[in-house]
Design an enzyme around this catalytic site. Sequence first.
Site, PDB file in Angstrom:
ATOM      1  N   LYS A 203       5.024  39.037  38.790  1.00  0.00           N
ATOM      2  CA  LYS A 203       6.045  39.091  39.855  1.00  0.00           C
ATOM      3  C   LYS A 203       6.443  40.540  40.149  1.00  0.00           C
ATOM      4  O   LYS A 203       6.438  40.982  41.288  1.00  0.00           O
ATOM      5  CB  LYS A 203       7.300  38.277  39.455  1.00  0.00           C
ATOM      6  CG  LYS A 203       7.030  36.810  39.164  1.00  0.00           C
ATOM      7  CD  LYS A 203       8.290  36.048  38.841  1.00  0.00           C
ATOM      8  CE  LYS A 203       8.974  36.470  37.544  1.00  0.00           C
ATOM      9  NZ  LYS A 203       8.180  36.233  36.320  1.00  0.00           N
TER      10      LYS A 203
ATOM     11  N   ARG B  54      15.707  30.453  39.246  1.00  0.00           N
ATOM     12  CA  ARG B  54      14.966  30.077  38.044  1.00  0.00           C
ATOM     13  C   ARG B  54      15.361  28.702  37.537  1.00  0.00           C
ATOM     14  O   ARG B  54      14.835  28.252  36.515  1.00  0.00           O
ATOM     15  CB  ARG B  54      15.330  31.061  36.937  1.00  0.00           C
ATOM     16  CG  ARG B  54      14.273  32.036  36.587  1.00  0.00           C
ATOM     17  CD  ARG B  54      14.960  32.965  35.624  1.00  0.00           C
ATOM     18  NE  ARG B  54      14.070  33.475  34.660  1.00  0.00           N
ATOM     19  CZ  ARG B  54      13.465  34.650  34.796  1.00  0.00           C
ATOM     20  NH1 ARG B  54      13.630  35.372  35.870  1.00  0.00           N
ATOM     21  NH2 ARG B  54      12.704  35.081  33.850  1.00  0.00           N
TER      22      ARG B  54
ATOM     23  N   ARG C 182       2.693  44.997  27.860  1.00  0.00           N
ATOM     24  CA  ARG C 182       3.373  45.646  28.986  1.00  0.00           C
ATOM     25  C   ARG C 182       4.222  46.825  28.516  1.00  0.00           C
ATOM     26  O   ARG C 182       4.844  46.796  27.473  1.00  0.00           O
ATOM     27  CB  ARG C 182       4.294  44.644  29.684  1.00  0.00           C
ATOM     28  CG  ARG C 182       5.237  45.338  30.683  1.00  0.00           C
ATOM     29  CD  ARG C 182       6.018  44.387  31.515  1.00  0.00           C
ATOM     30  NE  ARG C 182       6.649  43.348  30.734  1.00  0.00           N
ATOM     31  CZ  ARG C 182       7.080  42.227  31.265  1.00  0.00           C
ATOM     32  NH1 ARG C 182       6.942  42.002  32.547  1.00  0.00           N
ATOM     33  NH2 ARG C 182       7.652  41.321  30.508  1.00  0.00           N
TER      34      ARG C 182
ATOM     35  N   ARG D 203       9.755  46.522  26.609  1.00  0.00           N
ATOM     36  CA  ARG D 203      11.008  45.797  26.824  1.00  0.00           C
ATOM     37  C   ARG D 203      11.438  45.090  25.545  1.00  0.00           C
ATOM     38  O   ARG D 203      10.609  44.573  24.804  1.00  0.00           O
ATOM     39  CB  ARG D 203      10.801  44.760  27.940  1.00  0.00           C
ATOM     40  CG  ARG D 203      11.428  45.170  29.237  1.00  0.00           C
ATOM     41  CD  ARG D 203      11.002  44.305  30.380  1.00  0.00           C
ATOM     42  NE  ARG D 203      11.295  42.885  30.217  1.00  0.00           N
ATOM     43  CZ  ARG D 203      11.037  41.982  31.150  1.00  0.00           C
ATOM     44  NH1 ARG D 203      10.507  42.329  32.298  1.00  0.00           N
ATOM     45  NH2 ARG D 203      11.324  40.710  30.943  1.00  0.00           N
TER      46      ARG D 203
ATOM     47  N   ARG E  45      10.613  32.309  25.997  1.00  0.00           N
ATOM     48  CA  ARG E  45      10.695  32.479  27.460  1.00  0.00           C
ATOM     49  C   ARG E  45       9.700  31.574  28.169  1.00  0.00           C
ATOM     50  O   ARG E  45      10.007  31.024  29.234  1.00  0.00           O
ATOM     51  CB  ARG E  45      10.429  33.957  27.829  1.00  0.00           C
ATOM     52  CG  ARG E  45      11.618  34.857  27.517  1.00  0.00           C
ATOM     53  CD  ARG E  45      11.241  36.315  27.463  1.00  0.00           C
ATOM     54  NE  ARG E  45      10.625  36.799  28.682  1.00  0.00           N
ATOM     55  CZ  ARG E  45       9.896  37.915  28.763  1.00  0.00           C
ATOM     56  NH1 ARG E  45       9.696  38.651  27.673  1.00  0.00           N
ATOM     57  NH2 ARG E  45       9.396  38.287  29.903  1.00  0.00           N
TER      58      ARG E  45
HETATM   59  P1  AP5 Z   1       4.763  41.860  35.385  1.00  0.00           P
HETATM   60  O1  AP5 Z   1       4.479  42.103  36.814  1.00  0.00           O
HETATM   61  O2  AP5 Z   1       5.663  42.786  34.682  1.00  0.00           O
HETATM   62  O3  AP5 Z   1       5.192  40.334  35.184  1.00  0.00           O
HETATM   63  P2  AP5 Z   1       6.515  39.562  35.623  1.00  0.00           P
HETATM   64  O4  AP5 Z   1       6.074  38.295  36.281  1.00  0.00           O
HETATM   65  O5  AP5 Z   1       7.428  40.450  36.378  1.00  0.00           O
HETATM   66  O6  AP5 Z   1       7.051  39.184  34.191  1.00  0.00           O
HETATM   67  P3  AP5 Z   1       8.499  39.333  33.532  1.00  0.00           P
HETATM   68  O7  AP5 Z   1       8.282  39.292  32.060  1.00  0.00           O
HETATM   69  O8  AP5 Z   1       9.235  40.492  34.117  1.00  0.00           O
HETATM   70  O9  AP5 Z   1       9.147  38.018  34.001  1.00  0.00           O
HETATM   71  P4  AP5 Z   1      10.372  37.357  33.413  1.00  0.00           P
HETATM   72  O10 AP5 Z   1      10.598  36.361  34.464  1.00  0.00           O
HETATM   73  O11 AP5 Z   1      10.227  36.831  32.054  1.00  0.00           O
HETATM   74  O12 AP5 Z   1      11.420  38.563  33.250  1.00  0.00           O
HETATM   75  P5  AP5 Z   1      12.692  38.981  34.054  1.00  0.00           P
HETATM   76  O13 AP5 Z   1      12.837  40.433  33.962  1.00  0.00           O
HETATM   77  O14 AP5 Z   1      12.698  38.355  35.396  1.00  0.00           O
HETATM   78  O15 AP5 Z   1       3.344  41.822  34.624  1.00  0.00           O
HETATM   79  C1  AP5 Z   1       3.272  41.638  33.215  1.00  0.00           C
HETATM   80  C2  AP5 Z   1       2.129  42.482  32.620  1.00  0.00           C
HETATM   81  O16 AP5 Z   1       0.887  41.984  33.081  1.00  0.00           O
HETATM   82  C3  AP5 Z   1       2.165  43.959  33.028  1.00  0.00           C
HETATM   83  O17 AP5 Z   1       1.754  44.726  31.942  1.00  0.00           O
HETATM   84  C4  AP5 Z   1       1.179  44.038  34.183  1.00  0.00           C
HETATM   85  O18 AP5 Z   1       0.585  45.314  34.265  1.00  0.00           O
HETATM   86  C5  AP5 Z   1       0.168  42.965  33.830  1.00  0.00           C
HETATM   87  N1  AP5 Z   1      -0.389  42.282  34.998  1.00  0.00           N
HETATM   88  C6  AP5 Z   1       0.285  41.903  36.129  1.00  0.00           C
HETATM   89  N2  AP5 Z   1      -0.544  41.279  36.989  1.00  0.00           N
HETATM   90  C7  AP5 Z   1      -1.753  41.232  36.390  1.00  0.00           C
HETATM   91  C8  AP5 Z   1      -3.027  40.700  36.782  1.00  0.00           C
HETATM   92  N3  AP5 Z   1      -3.219  40.088  37.965  1.00  0.00           N
HETATM   93  N4  AP5 Z   1      -4.050  40.823  35.904  1.00  0.00           N
HETATM   94  C9  AP5 Z   1      -3.893  41.444  34.697  1.00  0.00           C
HETATM   95  N5  AP5 Z   1      -2.713  41.985  34.286  1.00  0.00           N
HETATM   96  C10 AP5 Z   1      -1.657  41.864  35.117  1.00  0.00           C
HETATM   97  O19 AP5 Z   1      13.854  38.288  33.222  1.00  0.00           O
HETATM   98  C11 AP5 Z   1      14.171  38.711  31.908  1.00  0.00           C
HETATM   99  C12 AP5 Z   1      15.298  37.873  31.346  1.00  0.00           C
HETATM  100  O20 AP5 Z   1      16.485  38.040  32.156  1.00  0.00           O
HETATM  101  C13 AP5 Z   1      15.078  36.356  31.340  1.00  0.00           C
HETATM  102  O21 AP5 Z   1      14.365  35.937  30.187  1.00  0.00           O
HETATM  103  C14 AP5 Z   1      16.507  35.823  31.383  1.00  0.00           C
HETATM  104  O22 AP5 Z   1      17.113  35.872  30.120  1.00  0.00           O
HETATM  105  C15 AP5 Z   1      17.211  36.822  32.291  1.00  0.00           C
HETATM  106  N6  AP5 Z   1      17.180  36.404  33.700  1.00  0.00           N
HETATM  107  C16 AP5 Z   1      16.556  37.039  34.732  1.00  0.00           C
HETATM  108  N7  AP5 Z   1      16.696  36.367  35.887  1.00  0.00           N
HETATM  109  C17 AP5 Z   1      17.426  35.256  35.576  1.00  0.00           C
HETATM  110  C18 AP5 Z   1      17.883  34.152  36.335  1.00  0.00           C
HETATM  111  N8  AP5 Z   1      17.593  34.024  37.655  1.00  0.00           N
HETATM  112  N9  AP5 Z   1      18.594  33.179  35.701  1.00  0.00           N
HETATM  113  C19 AP5 Z   1      18.874  33.289  34.379  1.00  0.00           C
HETATM  114  N10 AP5 Z   1      18.471  34.298  33.598  1.00  0.00           N
HETATM  115  C20 AP5 Z   1      17.741  35.278  34.194  1.00  0.00           C
HETATM  116 MG    MG Z   2       9.335  41.273  36.011  1.00  0.00          MG
END
Ligand code: AP5
Ligand code: MG
Length: 205
Positions: free
Chosen positions: A13, A88, A122, A152, A163
Amino acid sequence: MNLILLGAPGAGKGTQAERICADYKIPHISTGDIFRKNIKEGTPVGLKAKSYIDKGQLVPDEVVVEIVALRLAEDDCKKGYLLDGFPRTVAQAKALDEIAKDLRVINIDVDLNALMDRITGRRVCPECGAGYHVSTKKGDKCDKCGATIVQRADDQPETVKKRLEVYVNQTAPLIEYYEKKGNLVTVDGMKSIAEVYEEVKKALR
Ligand code: AP5
Ligand code: MG
């Protein structure tokens, strides 16, 4: 253009959001990034969010919804925005329906078994938020701003497992929620980053 990027942790994402927002010139609203900024600054929201994020759990809906509602009311969102990591839960999606219209949803579909490696490998820039993977990143300095990249806090294997579980139980039902509304397009997130972005652009045309 009001966009939602839906997908499991590590689906890509944030990676795709960087590209979409640069090309389409819309703000990138990542609830995860907003929480991490608040944690870094030690705000009350940050303190509250940290206790959930560290365990791989979701921050309570009412906290997240209020933050997003305030953010979407800002001027730079008038011409469109991209939501990354929100909604989410079905409750968050319903709350968003009250304040946003013309939403388009891109679901990044991935094999959940491939995500542990992506996430634990990552590295992110604590200054500008750019994301990398150890398999392709040379050195430990951000290519965009030169800061030292870090792992992270919630990218440890045990937290990642939790997660992914939370995603399956609480977030994956949103695929059906938006399918029923008819505004969801699914792209294959197992392709290369560039190929996924081509699919995204096709979906947005
Ligand atoms: P990356 O692009 O970083 O993946 P991402 O989908 O952004 O993954 P996140 O871990 O950020 O998602 P998340 O939803 O768990 O975390 P968030 O910060 O939203 O890619 C990942 C890796 O893969 C990178 O190294 C990249 O280079 C590689 N990659 C990408 N695409 C690739 C491809 N096509 N091929 C190969 N490699 C690839 O949330 C964190 C925490 O915050 C949650 O756990 C929760 O506690 C809280 N939170 C956030 N939003 C909410 C909400 N709406 N409600 C409640 N709690 C929330
Ligand atoms: Mg992310």
